[in-house]
Write a protein that holds these residues in place. Sequence first.
Motif, short mmCIF file in Angstrom:
data_model
loop_
_atom_site.label_atom_id
_atom_site.label_comp_id
_atom_site.label_asym_id
_atom_site.label_seq_id
_atom_site.Cartn_x
_atom_site.Cartn_y
_atom_site.Cartn_z
N ALA A 278 36.53 44.35 29.39
CA ALA A 278 37.80 43.51 28.61
C ALA A 278 37.35 42.19 28.72
N THR A 279 37.91 41.48 27.72
CA THR A 279 38.12 40.01 27.77
C THR A 279 39.50 39.79 27.63
N LEU A 280 40.04 38.94 28.50
CA LEU A 280 41.37 38.46 28.48
C LEU A 280 41.60 37.13 27.81
N LEU A 281 42.50 37.00 26.98
CA LEU A 281 42.45 35.83 26.13
C LEU A 281 44.27 35.35 26.32
N ARG A 282 44.24 34.08 26.26
CA ARG A 282 45.45 33.34 26.11
C ARG A 282 46.06 33.68 24.80
N PRO A 283 47.43 34.08 24.43
CA PRO A 283 47.69 34.54 23.22
C PRO A 283 47.24 33.69 22.05
N ASN A 284 47.32 32.31 22.33
CA ASN A 284 47.06 31.24 21.22
C ASN A 284 45.38 31.28 20.94
N LEU A 285 44.72 31.95 21.72
CA LEU A 285 43.17 32.04 21.27
C LEU A 285 42.69 33.41 20.59
N ASP A 286 43.67 34.05 20.43
CA ASP A 286 43.43 35.35 19.91
C ASP A 286 43.40 35.31 18.16
N LEU A 287 42.37 34.74 17.69
CA LEU A 287 42.13 34.26 16.31
C LEU A 287 41.40 35.10 15.37
N TRP A 288 40.99 36.00 15.95
CA TRP A 288 40.06 37.10 15.11
C TRP A 288 40.56 37.49 14.12
N GLU A 289 39.63 37.59 12.88
CA GLU A 289 40.07 38.38 11.79
C GLU A 289 39.80 39.71 12.15
N PRO A 290 40.42 40.92 11.56
CA PRO A 290 40.40 42.20 12.01
C PRO A 290 39.00 42.72 11.79
N GLY A 291 38.36 43.02 12.65
CA GLY A 291 36.91 43.65 12.59
C GLY A 291 35.99 42.37 12.77
N GLU A 292 36.24 41.15 13.08
CA GLU A 292 35.34 39.97 13.07
C GLU A 292 34.53 40.28 14.38
N HIS A 293 34.84 40.88 15.46
CA HIS A 293 34.25 41.06 16.51
C HIS A 293 34.24 42.63 17.07
N ASN A 294 33.43 43.51 16.89
CA ASN A 294 33.72 44.61 17.23
C ASN A 294 32.41 45.50 18.07
N GLY A 295 32.58 46.72 18.12
CA GLY A 295 31.32 47.56 19.05
C GLY A 295 31.88 49.05 18.95
N THR A 296 30.78 49.70 18.65
CA THR A 296 30.99 51.08 18.56
C THR A 296 31.52 51.84 19.70
N PHE A 297 31.33 51.16 21.07
CA PHE A 297 31.61 52.04 22.25
C PHE A 297 32.71 51.13 22.83
N ARG A 298 33.68 50.38 21.99
CA ARG A 298 34.78 49.55 22.68
C ARG A 298 36.04 50.65 23.05
N GLY A 299 36.09 51.74 22.62
CA GLY A 299 37.18 52.68 22.91
C GLY A 299 36.66 53.99 23.66
N PHE A 300 36.20 53.72 24.83
CA PHE A 300 35.76 54.65 25.51
C PHE A 300 36.86 55.41 26.63
N ASN A 301 37.62 56.19 25.92
CA ASN A 301 38.93 57.03 26.69
C ASN A 301 38.85 57.43 27.98
N PRO A 302 37.81 57.94 28.37
CA PRO A 302 37.62 58.17 29.85
C PRO A 302 37.50 57.32 30.75
N ALA A 303 37.20 56.19 30.32
CA ALA A 303 37.27 54.70 31.24
C ALA A 303 38.77 54.36 31.07
N PHE A 304 39.38 54.39 30.18
CA PHE A 304 40.80 54.02 30.19
C PHE A 304 41.45 54.79 31.23
N VAL A 305 41.35 56.15 31.20
CA VAL A 305 41.75 57.15 32.13
C VAL A 305 41.33 56.84 33.54
#
Length: 420
Positions: A278-305
Motif C-alpha cells: 500500500a502507498t499512503l498519500l496525503r489527500p491533496n496528493l491523490d491526483l491520479w486520473e482513474p486507471g492512470e496507475h494500476n496493476g492486475t494484482f492490486r486487489g488480492f482479497n485473501p491478503a485483505f482478510v
Amino acid sequence: MTDQTIFERRESTVRSYCRNWPVVFEKATGAEQVTEDGERYLDFFSGAGALNYGHNHPVLKKALTDYLADDNVIHSLDMYTVAKREFLETFEETILQPRGLDYRVQLPGPTGTNAVETALKIARKATGRTDVVSFTNAFHGMTLGSLAVTGNSMKRAGAGTPLYHSSTAPYDDYLDGSTPDFGWLERVWADSGSGLSLPAAVIVETVQGEGGLNAARTEWLQTLAELCERFGVLLIVDDVQAGCGRTGRFFSFEEAGIVPDIVCLSKSLSGLGLPFSATLLRPNLDLWEPGEHNGTFRGFNPAFVTATAALRKFWADDTFAAQVQERSAELRTGLEEIAAQIPGADYRGRGLLAGIRFEDPDMAEQVAAEAFRRHLLVETSGADSEVVKVMPPLTISAAELQQGLDILREATTSTAAAAA
C-alpha cells in the motif's frame, strides 16, 4: 541431505537464500521452520521481514482458511469487495485515527517495489518536478524507478541501463560528524545557481534494512522533515521493512513525531506473508486520473482478510507494541554483549530490526554460516555484508529470543576462535 536436484537443474541461478541455507523446508510455525527430514531451525529471518507475526499464526490462518472455504472473492483488481471494505475500515480505526493521520490508501500491486514506484510517480506528478533525492546505502526495490534511488552498486548494475532522475545525499552519520547534517542539501536547494533543480521528493528509510542497519536519529529525521517542508519537497518514508511494528510501533517514523507526505508499506502488511502493498498519500496528493496507475494484482482479497485479522489481533490497543518494545530491549542487550566480545564490533539497528557490525566483513558471513550449522537462520546486511542481521518474529517469546541469542553468541565465539 534431501533431494535438491530439480532446483539445480531448473531454477534460475539468481536464487540466493537457498545457497546459504541448502535444506528443503516443509513446515513452519511461529519462530520455527522444519525441513522435510525433520530438522528444526529457529527463524530469525522472518521472510526478510514479511512474517512479523511468525509463520502460520493461528488467528490469521483461520481467517484465511475460513474465507477460502466459503467461495469468497479472491481476485478483484480494484472492484469493491467486502474484504477490502473491512480492511480499509479496520486500518482507519486501528492505525490512522489513533495516530491522527489522514492518508488516502492506494493499493498498487503485490510487493514493496510497487509501493515505491507509486510514491515516486505521484510525487513527480504532484510537484511537476522530476528528481528524487535518496541516501547512501539505501535500498528501495528492484524495478527501475526503485533501483534509481537504491545505493547498492551490484543491484543497480543489474538494471542493465542508466538510472535517471535521482541524486544521493549522505545518510545520518555517513560523514562521521565531519560536516553539518543537510548542509549541502540546504545550500544547493536554496541556490538557484547550484546547477541542481529542486527535487520532487526525498525518500528515506528510518532504519536501512539492507544497507547495514543504519538507524537514523530522531533529530536527524525531524530536521529532514523540516527541510522538506520549508522547500516544498515531498517526504517519502519507505516503511516496507521497518514498518508494521518492526521497530516497536506500527510506523517506524512515529518515534520521531514526523508525518511524511507519502508512506510505503508492504512485507508484513498482510500479516501472513501474502503479497500485499500500500502507498499512503496525503489527500491533496491523490491526483491520479482513474486507471492512470494500476496493476492486475492490486486487489488480492485473501491478503485483505489476513491484514484485517492482524490489525484487530495486534493493533487494537498498545499491548502488543509494549511487548515488542520489551523484546527489542532484550535483543539489544544480548547483541551488545556479543559485540563487546569482538574488537571493533558494534550494535546496529532499532527495535527487532537489529544486528552486529564487524570490522572484517568476512566475519559476518562466517558467523551467519556458523549460526545456520547450529540451526539458527540469520542473514547479513550492508554494502559489504558486514552486518549480521537479526529479525525474529515480533511475537517471539523471551525464551525463544534468548535461545537464538545463545546460538548467535556461540557462533560468534566459535568463528572468532577459528580466526585467531
